[in-house]
Design an enzyme around this catalytic site. Structure first.
Site, PDB file in Angstrom:
ATOM      1  N   CYS A  37       2.811   8.207   2.107  1.00 43.16           N
ATOM      2  CA  CYS A  37       3.219   7.195   3.076  1.00 43.16           C
ATOM      3  C   CYS A  37       3.634   5.949   2.291  1.00 43.16           C
ATOM      4  O   CYS A  37       2.847   5.422   1.505  1.00 43.16           O
ATOM      5  CB  CYS A  37       2.032   6.893   3.988  1.00 43.16           C
ATOM      6  SG  CYS A  37       2.355   5.583   5.179  1.00 43.16           S
ATOM      7  N   CYS A  53      -1.777  -4.050  15.119  1.00 42.74           N
ATOM      8  CA  CYS A  53      -1.504  -3.563  13.765  1.00 42.74           C
ATOM      9  C   CYS A  53      -1.920  -4.551  12.677  1.00 42.74           C
ATOM     10  O   CYS A  53      -1.674  -5.750  12.792  1.00 42.74           O
ATOM     11  CB  CYS A  53      -0.011  -3.263  13.648  1.00 42.74           C
ATOM     12  SG  CYS A  53       0.510  -2.810  11.989  1.00 42.74           S
ATOM     13  N   GLU A  97       0.815  -1.223   0.000  1.00 40.40           N
ATOM     14  CA  GLU A  97       0.000   0.000   0.000  1.00 40.40           C
ATOM     15  C   GLU A  97       0.841   1.262   0.000  1.00 40.40           C
ATOM     16  O   GLU A  97       1.903   1.311   0.606  1.00 40.40           O
ATOM     17  CB  GLU A  97      -0.821   0.047   1.293  1.00 40.40           C
ATOM     18  CG  GLU A  97      -1.932  -0.932   1.322  1.00 40.40           C
ATOM     19  CD  GLU A  97      -2.680  -0.861   2.640  1.00 40.40           C
ATOM     20  OE1 GLU A  97      -3.238  -1.885   3.037  1.00 40.40           O
ATOM     21  OE2 GLU A  97      -2.679   0.214   3.261  1.00 40.40           O
ATOM     22  N   CYS A 110       5.261  -7.746   8.066  1.00 36.12           N
ATOM     23  CA  CYS A 110       6.159  -7.199   9.097  1.00 36.12           C
ATOM     24  C   CYS A 110       6.365  -8.238  10.188  1.00 36.12           C
ATOM     25  O   CYS A 110       5.409  -8.825  10.683  1.00 36.12           O
ATOM     26  CB  CYS A 110       5.562  -5.927   9.692  1.00 36.12           C
ATOM     27  SG  CYS A 110       6.641  -5.158  10.913  1.00 36.12           S
ATOM     28  N   CYS A 122       3.204  -6.302  16.068  1.00 37.81           N
ATOM     29  CA  CYS A 122       2.542  -5.576  17.163  1.00 37.81           C
ATOM     30  C   CYS A 122       1.080  -6.016  17.227  1.00 37.81           C
ATOM     31  O   CYS A 122       0.449  -6.234  16.182  1.00 37.81           O
ATOM     32  CB  CYS A 122       2.645  -4.074  16.933  1.00 37.81           C
ATOM     33  SG  CYS A 122       4.360  -3.523  16.796  1.00 37.81           S
ATOM     34  N   CYS A 135      -2.538   2.211   7.409  1.00 36.39           N
ATOM     35  CA  CYS A 135      -1.714   1.406   6.524  1.00 36.39           C
ATOM     36  C   CYS A 135      -1.859  -0.064   6.854  1.00 36.39           C
ATOM     37  O   CYS A 135      -1.888  -0.458   8.004  1.00 36.39           O
ATOM     38  CB  CYS A 135      -0.267   1.833   6.637  1.00 36.39           C
ATOM     39  SG  CYS A 135       0.078   3.180   5.524  1.00 36.39           S
TER      40      CYS A 135
END
Ligand code: SAH
Ligand code: SF4
Length: 354
Positions: A105, A119, A92, A112, A116, A341
């Site tokens: 952005c 997220c 994105e 990832c 977390c 995001c």
């Protein structure tokens, strides 16, 4: 198919690459100008560049390594792009309009690994890093979208806050910054570029020692280890003391202002007690630190977290302010188009799996 992006080389790298193949320095500058000033989208448009040089570039590089999969425009002018990479992965990129200009952005990794708990990006393990070219291409595709719409505006700001942990892809992220900052190219000011990290302490120090000169934002999200470990498992490996030590090193080395990001999660970290604790933690650094409070964007898969009430946000803000800490609340963009995001991507992947 060749998927080596021409946008992946810094001006120095392009100069060296061409020099190794017998082309003088001026040639690289010419090519660079076509790429970032005239913004052509094929080598054949580089009319002044010698034919043999054009053919050589054509043989090794491409302009487009990704296709536009989805583009959503919000009422407030925010545009969200979902790009499909050459290997089918989705990433994105978001264009936001502010009073001060246009910011983009960018994503730095596919997924990832920091994971977390709040997220959307962390739901999917990292499958690979993006190349420098793939990160620059995101900016170029947005700029070309603006050019095509006849908008004379240029992308003036960049936030490295999309999917991924930029400091886990340090070399490519650094090359990306060198390309977009270059005075002969896009010339986006170093002070207009911000990199956000979940707090990789060693890399924060490396960043401080580098010549990049761009802004740093650190995702803190909790004022003590117990709470931070609960919402960010990275805190087990890099606890707050270690993170603060790296932040202090950064502040002493660069003397630059930086941002501490703090997501407000209802009844988790948004109490007045936590605000006081955060103020205490920031006290000795308050001259150079701005705390940015981020209203949480709910993620379907993380239904245990809710956005804080407006009153709690206000209360939290007031405590910090009263304690002499510089504080702001992040303005939201494109709330009608899955703006956080990773959210558009995760929704698309869910739809694809259904
Ligand atoms: N990995 C880096 C940069 C990408 S995330 C980092 O974590 O800093 C960019 C910012 O968005 C981080 O502060 C992150 O905590 C925040 N964020 C993640 N999910 C969010 C959500 N659902 N709502 C609001 N902010 C979110
Ligand atoms: Fe990764 Fe940042 Fe999301 Fe954490 S908040 S999972 S570090 S993208």
């Amino acid at each position: 198919m060749n998927h080596t992006s021409i946008y992946g080389l810094t001006l120095d790298q392009l100069t060296a690459w061409l020099a190794e193949r017998g082309h003088r320095k001026g040639r690289a500058h010419q090519v660079w100008e076509y790429l970032y000033r005239k913004r052509v989208t094929s080598f054949s448009e580089m009319a002044d560049v010698h034919e043999t040089c054009r053919a050589l570039l054509e043989e090794h590089f491409v302009f487009e390594t990704m296709t536009e999969h989805v583009k959503q425009e919000s009422k407030d002018g925010t545009v969200k792009f979902l790009f499909k990479l050459y290997d089918g992965n989705l990433i994105e990129t978001v264009l936001m309009r502010h009073k001060f200009g246009l910011s983009v952005c960018v994503t730095t990794q596919v997924g990832c690994n920091i994971g977390c708990s709040f997220c959307a990006s962390g739901l999917i393990a990292k499958s690979r890093d993006l190349s420098a070219g793939e990160i620059v291409e995101q900016i170029m595709r947005v700029q070309l979208h603006l050019d095509a719409a006849g908008e004379s505006e240029r992308v003036s700001h960049i936030v490295v806050m999309g999917i991924g942990e930029p400091f886990d892809n340090f070399v490519n992220m650094s090359d990306f910054i060198r390309v977009v900052k270059d005075h002969k190219g896009l010339a986006i000011g170093a002070r207009h570029i911000t990199v956000s990290t979940s707090g990789l302490a060693g890399k924060i120090k490396e960043f401080a020692d580098s010549d990049l000169g761009v802004n740093l934002a650190v995702s803190l999200h909790a004022p003590n280890n117990e709470l931070r470990t609960r919402i960010m498992k990275i805190n087990k490996a890099i606890p707050i003391e270690k993170l603060m030590d790296a932040i202090d090193y950064y502040l002493e080395t660069t003397r630059r202002r930086m941002t501490i990001e703090y997501i407000l999660l209802k009844d988790v970290n948004d109490g007045l007690e936590q605000a006081l604790e955060l103020a205490e933690l920031m006290r000795s650094r308050s001259k150079l630190v701005n705390v940015n409070l981020i209203p949480y964007n709910p993620v379907d898969e993380h239904s245990q977290y809710k956005r804080s009430e407006q009153d709690s946000i206000r209360g939290f803000y007031d405590v910090l302010k009263k304690q002499g800490i510089s504080v702001s609340v992040r303005l939201e963009h494109g709330t009608d188009i899955d703006a956080a995001c990773g959210q558009l991507r995760s929704k698309q992947m869910r739809a694809a799996n259904e």
